[in-house]
Scaffold this motif. Structure first.
Motif, PDB file in Angstrom:
ATOM      1  N   ASP A  72     -31.694  57.071 -28.810  1.00  0.00           N
ATOM      2  CA  ASP A  72     -31.412  55.740 -28.244  1.00  0.00           C
ATOM      3  C   ASP A  72     -30.930  55.860 -26.796  1.00  0.00           C
ATOM      4  O   ASP A  72     -31.381  55.137 -25.899  1.00  0.00           O
ATOM      5  CB  ASP A  72     -30.332  55.015 -29.074  1.00  0.00           C
TER       6      ASP A  72
ATOM      7  N   PRO B 288     -37.809  55.101 -28.603  1.00  0.00           N
ATOM      8  CA  PRO B 288     -36.949  56.072 -29.281  1.00  0.00           C
ATOM      9  C   PRO B 288     -37.351  56.133 -30.751  1.00  0.00           C
ATOM     10  O   PRO B 288     -37.606  55.094 -31.365  1.00  0.00           O
ATOM     11  CB  PRO B 288     -35.545  55.473 -29.122  1.00  0.00           C
TER      12      PRO B 288
ATOM     13  N   LYS C 189     -30.468  60.334 -33.824  1.00  0.00           N
ATOM     14  CA  LYS C 189     -30.755  58.916 -33.548  1.00  0.00           C
ATOM     15  C   LYS C 189     -30.004  58.423 -32.307  1.00  0.00           C
ATOM     16  O   LYS C 189     -30.586  57.779 -31.430  1.00  0.00           O
ATOM     17  CB  LYS C 189     -30.373  58.074 -34.780  1.00  0.00           C
ATOM     18  N   GLU C 190     -28.725  58.748 -32.219  1.00  0.00           N
ATOM     19  CA  GLU C 190     -27.919  58.272 -31.094  1.00  0.00           C
ATOM     20  C   GLU C 190     -28.420  58.873 -29.782  1.00  0.00           C
ATOM     21  O   GLU C 190     -28.456  58.197 -28.746  1.00  0.00           O
ATOM     22  CB  GLU C 190     -26.445  58.631 -31.305  1.00  0.00           C
TER      23      GLU C 190
ATOM     24  N   SER D  38     -37.808  48.060 -35.984  1.00  0.00           N
ATOM     25  CA  SER D  38     -36.897  47.429 -35.019  1.00  0.00           C
ATOM     26  C   SER D  38     -37.684  46.829 -33.862  1.00  0.00           C
ATOM     27  O   SER D  38     -37.321  45.775 -33.331  1.00  0.00           O
ATOM     28  CB  SER D  38     -35.840  48.416 -34.521  1.00  0.00           C
TER      29      SER D  38
END
Lengths: 89, 441
Positions: free
Chosen positions: B391, B315, B387-388, B289
């Motif tokens: 972030d 992240p 993951k959330e 990303s």
């Protein structure tokens, strides 16, 4: 490999190794890293790592920022100044 | 130059910024526009087939007006003349060049590196050819507990192979993750039958023509397949030869526009280095990303647009064994290595309401700057929602959010997706409580 690449590669390796050793003391059941032999590592383990740690972080960071790299080029973004956070209520 | 996430991102952005521009992509491979990051999950049979990893077919790029020249090797750069020189001698002129040459796996530096059968996860066609071998294979060795090494270890164990992981460090992913974060992963690997060989140096790949195993500092391990997951090093031979400035990480030096030291030459992806946001020290080898975002910035600016990239807070997250692990910028190990002072808050919470089926533990560690208590980094392990949180915490670190802010954060409460107490808030509250108790607590 340039001098700055050589310095970063070696310093990163031995500083990480020293930190892994401390983590092994902090977390029960974690094995410390095995020290590799030879004369070269002696300099990094016995001289560089202790000397690096004597210097305050702000100075260390300033010295590292003198190294060539992308951080020396233009970035509009500015990191927040150290020690400035939300005041305690 | 380069058909990975950065190269394709750059090509699309250049076309968007300047629809009349002639955009060419040179790649030495047979394909572009697929997700190499998905390859381990096909090997592990979590994904049914490689076709699912193809994001766009060749006709998509033709329709978009992007001329992709497949299986075309760039041999050198003539920056002074504004030309790239292809294998065979053809010279192609440019107004702006974007170097997106990606990475190569670090040479393990041991005998036998030339043997057949050593697998490097990168090219989807080679992965397609290699995958059927796994149907007959019984025993596998994964070299290095890098992020890819963790994914491949998990995938091969899931595929039913007796899997051995060999790594010179004392725990998995030790250059990024702390031992308490890696511990649950390692325990779950043990449940899956993985045999871990930490603090073990690779000494040789064994075999006459095809690899049959490895020799390590702890003895020999026979194997039907060996997967090399060494570190990603920037693929910068052409850039170095063209006198483009290289930084201490080995990555190409760029500014916020992804412009290199040579006029008209931009760079993006795993071949560059960018500063970390709180220390402004350069990092190299981030995620797909990051590469894609950098490619879009480089492509826009190369085509005459204006776009800037910010320093990174990195992240990260992944599935390893039966757990998800992740974090932001620094953990205890990396902050300790650099000697960055920090104050820490730790908590173990849950991912759903305590009565809801399928809840998982979530361990969160927050590292904050002493005094200001601004977030410096985080480490997490849990069953879901990593993951959330990574972030969110990366943005929190970027914006100077403190432990005090996080201790009083609002959170979603909904039994199937969120518990009453958010583990991040609990970790921050514990950090503040520890601070109130004083030094040494």
């Amino acid at each position: 490999m340039s001098f700055s690449e050589w310095l970063r590669t070696n310093s990163q390796h031995y500083l990480l190794e020293a930190s892994e050793r401390e983590m092994a003391k902090r977390y029960l059941g974690t094995a410390p890293p095995l020290p590799g032999g030879g004369v070269g590592p002696l300099f990094w383990r016995r001289v560089f790592v202790p000397a690096y740690r004597v210097v305050p972080w702000a100075w260390r960071r300033s010295m590292m920022q003198l190294m060539p790299g992308s951080h020396r080029r233009h970035w509009s973004y500015r990191p927040l100044r150290e020690g400035r956070g939300t005041p305690e209520p | 130059m380069g058909g990975g996430a950065a190269g394709i991102g750059a090509a699309g952005a250049a076309k968007q910024a300047s629809p009349d521009a002639r955009v060419q992509v040179f790649t030495e491979f047979e394909d572009v526009g697929y997700s190499p990051c998905g390859i381990p999950y096909v090997h592990g049979r979590e994904i049914e087939s490689f076709s699912g990893l193809i994001l766009q077919g060749k006709e998509f790029y033709e329709k978009a007006g992007i001329d992709v020249r497949y299986e075309t090797t760039v041999e050198s750069l003539d920056v002074g003349a504004g030309e790239v020189v292809l294998a065979g001698g053809e010279r192609v002129g440019y107004d702006a060049l974007i170097v997106a040459t990606g990475f190569t796996y670090a040479d393990p530096g041991v005998p036998g590196s030339q043997l057949d059968g050593l697998h490097y996860v990168k090219n989807i066609r080679r992965a397609m050819e290699w995958d059927p071998i796994l149907d007959q294979a019984k025993k596998a060795v994964v070299v290095e507990a890098s992020p890819l090494g963790l994914e491949m270890t998990t995938a091969l164990a899931h595929r039913g192979l007796e899997t051995h992981l060999v790594d010179a460090h004392p725990w998995a992913l030790s250059e990024v993750a702390d031992p308490d974060i890696a511990a649950p992963v390692q325990a779950s690997w043990a449940e899956m039958g993985v045999q871990m060989h930490f603090n073990t140096r690779l000494e040789a790949f064994l075999g006459s023509t095809t690899v049959t195993g490895v020799r390590t500092s702890e003895g020999e391990i026979e194997a039907d397949v060996v997967v090399v997951c060494t570190h990603k090093t920037p693929n910068n031979a052409l850039a170095r030869a063209a006198s483009i400035e290289i930084g201490s990480t080995g990555g190409i030096v760029v500014d916020e526009r992804m412009a290199t030291s040579r006029a008209g030459v931009f760079a993006a992806g795993d071949c560059i280095e960018v500063p970390q946001g709180s220390t402004m020290l350069p990092l190299q080898g981030l995620s797909g990303s990051h590469a894609y975002s950098q490619g879009k910035v480089a492509g826009t600016n190369a085509a005459g647009g204006q776009r800037a990239y910010d320093p990174v807070f990195v992240p990260w997250g992944m599935v390893a064994g039966k757990w998800m692990i992740g974090g932001v910028s620094f953990g205890e190990t990396t902050a300790g290595a650099l000697g960055i002072p920090f104050h820490m808050g730790v908590a173990e919470g849950i991912s759903r309401a305590r009565y809801y089926p399928g809840l998982h533990k979530v361990r969160v560690k927050l590292l904050a700057e002493p005094g200001s208590l601004r977030l410096l980094g985080a480490q997490m392990v849990g069953g879901e929602g990593i993951k959330e949180r990574a972030d969110f915490l990366a943005m929190a670190a970027k914006k100077g959010i403190t432990l005090r802010d996080l201790a009083t954060m609002e959170n979603v409460y909904s039994p199937p997706i969120g518990a009453l107490n958010e583990p991040i808030a609990l970790a921050a509250q514990n950090g503040l409580a520890r601070l109130a108790r004083g030094p040494g607590s």
